[in-house]
Scaffold this motif. Sequence first.
Motif, PDB file in Angstrom:
ATOM      1  N   SER A   8     102.213   1.272  51.286  1.00 21.08           N
ATOM      2  CA  SER A   8     100.967   1.172  50.515  1.00 21.08           C
ATOM      3  C   SER A   8      99.861   1.974  51.190  1.00 21.08           C
ATOM      4  CB  SER A   8     100.543  -0.292  50.379  1.00 21.08           C
ATOM      5  OG  SER A   8     100.332  -0.860  51.668  1.00 21.08           O
ATOM      6  N   GLY A   9      98.834   2.326  50.419  1.00 20.85           N
ATOM      7  CA  GLY A   9      97.701   3.061  50.959  1.00 20.85           C
ATOM      8  C   GLY A   9      96.941   3.757  49.854  1.00 20.85           C
ATOM      9  N   ILE A  10      95.989   4.586  50.257  1.00 20.66           N
ATOM     10  CA  ILE A  10      95.156   5.337  49.317  1.00 20.66           C
ATOM     11  C   ILE A  10      95.511   6.817  49.425  1.00 20.66           C
ATOM     12  CG2 ILE A  10      92.800   5.986  48.707  1.00 20.66           C
ATOM     13  CD1 ILE A  10      91.872   3.308  49.823  1.00 20.66           C
ATOM     14  N   VAL A  11      95.756   7.461  48.265  1.00 14.20           N
ATOM     15  CA  VAL A  11      96.132   8.870  48.244  1.00 14.20           C
ATOM     16  C   VAL A  11      94.954   9.713  48.726  1.00 14.20           C
ATOM     17  CG1 VAL A  11      96.913  10.792  46.814  1.00 14.20           C
ATOM     18  CG2 VAL A  11      97.728   8.465  46.343  1.00 14.20           C
ATOM     19  N   SER A  42      95.775   8.305  53.258  1.00 15.72           N
ATOM     20  CA  SER A  42      94.784   8.330  54.343  1.00 15.72           C
ATOM     21  C   SER A  42      95.211   7.371  55.452  1.00 15.72           C
ATOM     22  CB  SER A  42      93.404   7.944  53.810  1.00 15.72           C
ATOM     23  OG  SER A  42      93.430   6.622  53.291  1.00 15.72           O
ATOM     24  N   LYS A  43      94.980   7.773  56.708  1.00 19.25           N
ATOM     25  CA  LYS A  43      95.433   6.983  57.852  1.00 19.25           C
ATOM     26  C   LYS A  43      94.763   5.610  57.910  1.00 19.25           C
ATOM     27  CE  LYS A  43      96.872  10.656  60.988  1.00 19.25           C
ATOM     28  NZ  LYS A  43      96.720  11.262  62.337  1.00 19.25           N
ATOM     29  N   ASP A  44      93.488   5.565  57.570  1.00 22.42           N
ATOM     30  CA  ASP A  44      92.785   4.288  57.697  1.00 22.42           C
ATOM     31  C   ASP A  44      93.170   3.287  56.612  1.00 22.42           C
ATOM     32  OD1 ASP A  44      91.630   5.531  55.562  1.00 22.42           O
ATOM     33  OD2 ASP A  44      89.608   5.588  56.396  1.00 22.42           O
ATOM     34  N   SER A  45      94.037   3.704  55.675  1.00 20.27           N
ATOM     35  CA  SER A  45      94.500   2.766  54.652  1.00 20.27           C
ATOM     36  C   SER A  45      95.932   2.307  54.877  1.00 20.27           C
ATOM     37  CB  SER A  45      94.402   3.414  53.260  1.00 20.27           C
ATOM     38  OG  SER A  45      95.327   4.485  53.118  1.00 20.27           O
ATOM     39  N   LEU A  46      96.548   2.786  55.974  1.00 20.21           N
ATOM     40  CA  LEU A  46      97.962   2.510  56.213  1.00 20.21           C
ATOM     41  C   LEU A  46      98.176   1.155  56.889  1.00 20.21           C
ATOM     42  CD1 LEU A  46      99.061   6.025  57.520  1.00 20.21           C
ATOM     43  CD2 LEU A  46      99.454   5.059  55.250  1.00 20.21           C
ATOM     44  N   ASP A  77      94.018   7.231  44.332  1.00 23.01           N
ATOM     45  CA  ASP A  77      94.819   6.127  43.791  1.00 23.01           C
ATOM     46  C   ASP A  77      95.234   5.168  44.904  1.00 23.01           C
ATOM     47  OD1 ASP A  77      94.640   7.192  41.309  1.00 23.01           O
ATOM     48  OD2 ASP A  77      96.720   7.869  41.152  1.00 23.01           O
ATOM     49  N   GLN A  78      95.185   3.888  44.616  1.00 28.12           N
ATOM     50  CA  GLN A  78      95.742   2.869  45.509  1.00 28.12           C
ATOM     51  C   GLN A  78      97.185   2.661  45.099  1.00 28.12           C
ATOM     52  OE1 GLN A  78      94.321   0.807  48.197  1.00 28.12           O
ATOM     53  NE2 GLN A  78      96.526   0.538  48.413  1.00 28.12           N
ATOM     54  N   VAL A  79      98.113   2.978  45.989  1.00 27.39           N
ATOM     55  CA  VAL A  79      99.528   2.894  45.657  1.00 27.39           C
ATOM     56  C   VAL A  79     100.195   1.803  46.485  1.00 27.39           C
ATOM     57  CG1 VAL A  79      99.616   5.333  45.027  1.00 27.39           C
ATOM     58  CG2 VAL A  79     100.198   4.633  47.363  1.00 27.39           C
ATOM     59  N   THR A  80     101.354   1.374  46.021  1.00 24.47           N
ATOM     60  CA  THR A  80     102.141   0.370  46.734  1.00 24.47           C
ATOM     61  C   THR A  80     103.567   0.883  46.899  1.00 24.47           C
ATOM     62  OG1 THR A  80     102.702  -0.718  44.637  1.00 24.47           O
ATOM     63  CG2 THR A  80     100.770  -1.545  45.833  1.00 24.47           C
TER      64      THR A  80
END
Length: 426
Positions: A71-74, A95-99, A260-263
């Motif tokens: 999951s994270g943000i593209v 993005s690293k800060d969303s991992l 996009d917020q992906v999973t």
Amino acid sequence: MKDFFRNKKTLIGLGVIVLLVVFFSVMAQGNNTITEIYETETAAYGDIASVVEATGTVRAYQSVTLTWKTSGIVETLNAQLGSTVQANDVLATLSKDSLPQEIIQAEANLIAAERALGDLPTSAKTEAANAAIAIEDAKEAYDDAVNYRNLLDNEVEYKVFNGFKRLKTPWGSFRIPNFQEIKYFPNDQQKAEAEQDIAVQLATWEDAQRAYDRVKDGPDARDVIAAEAQILAAQAVINQAKLSSPFSGVITEMDVQVGDQVTAGSFAFRVDNLSNLLIELDISEIDINSVSVGQEVSMIFDAIEKKEYSGKVVSVDRIGMNTAGSVNFKATIEITNPDNLVRQGMTAAVNIQVHSVENALLVPNEAVRMLNNKRSVYVLNTDGTLSTAEVVLGIRSSAYSEVIGGNLSEGDQIILNPPTVQELDS
């Protein structure tokens, strides 16, 4: 009276002539009628190929659906719908800060594993030096054990301390140690223990030699493999934050945008390798043994008018699938001359050329009949009459059959719409 009979004979003669003219006219018209009611084709030599017919659907040579593994943000997007991509191209990243934490930790693990791999040569030199010293120590211990065992084969003589005794000299009286000489013969237990000690010291020496051999030429291969495995494991976790194309192709489907917020498991791209287009066919078990890799293929498409394409068989399954009581085998066809009109998902009618003969006497399939349990054709003779010719057939195409025996000859006029038995009888 004579004139009467003379005139009568003349009239009869004229009547006979008229009747003959009428008869031959009717016969001529009859022959023309026979000729006109039959469609004919001249028996001739030509090339023929027998085919196996099947239908199938066009697909890409390679196709892959790319989904996110975490999951994270593209953050970045490097491809668009219809883009041509190369193998290993990065299509999108997160993005690293969303991992998740485990991916961030994997970066630290990667650095540590790479450092450990780099330190292995230096560590190997140190280990090699220590191993060389260990070899010398082990060898000395082994030699001492062997020497001791050799002593046990003879009488052992040694001195033991037996107190002090006084020694008088001109310079005075002194006390000196008193040693007593003792002799004895070693027993079997002592010899056995000495043998065991030799074996232990030999094993220690051999272990030291093996340890040295592992590092004398550089790092232990097992240590290198272990360090490389740690690097690969860490890299695999880090790679979850990006999507890469596994082969060269075209982006044919896409559902991702920057931000996009992906999973994990969500769809992002579909990549198709369109350099080769394939068609998968279901071949009946009756025909499968006639189909083999390399055979030439022709095909037409419902969606493409007045155009025929070529291909070849590239694979044939060895195991059939039973569907609704019928056993079919998968065969894959490669289209050798595709163009922009051919698209994935199109339905094709395929003819696989399984046998071919050049310069064969050919007969139209529609003309062949069974007469007296023999395959025959009707022939229109030059005088307008009909006859039959027996034909022994070889390979068969959709329109013609090869004649390999019988009495049909080149140039015979084969009747395509022969009469029925009832028509002949009438």
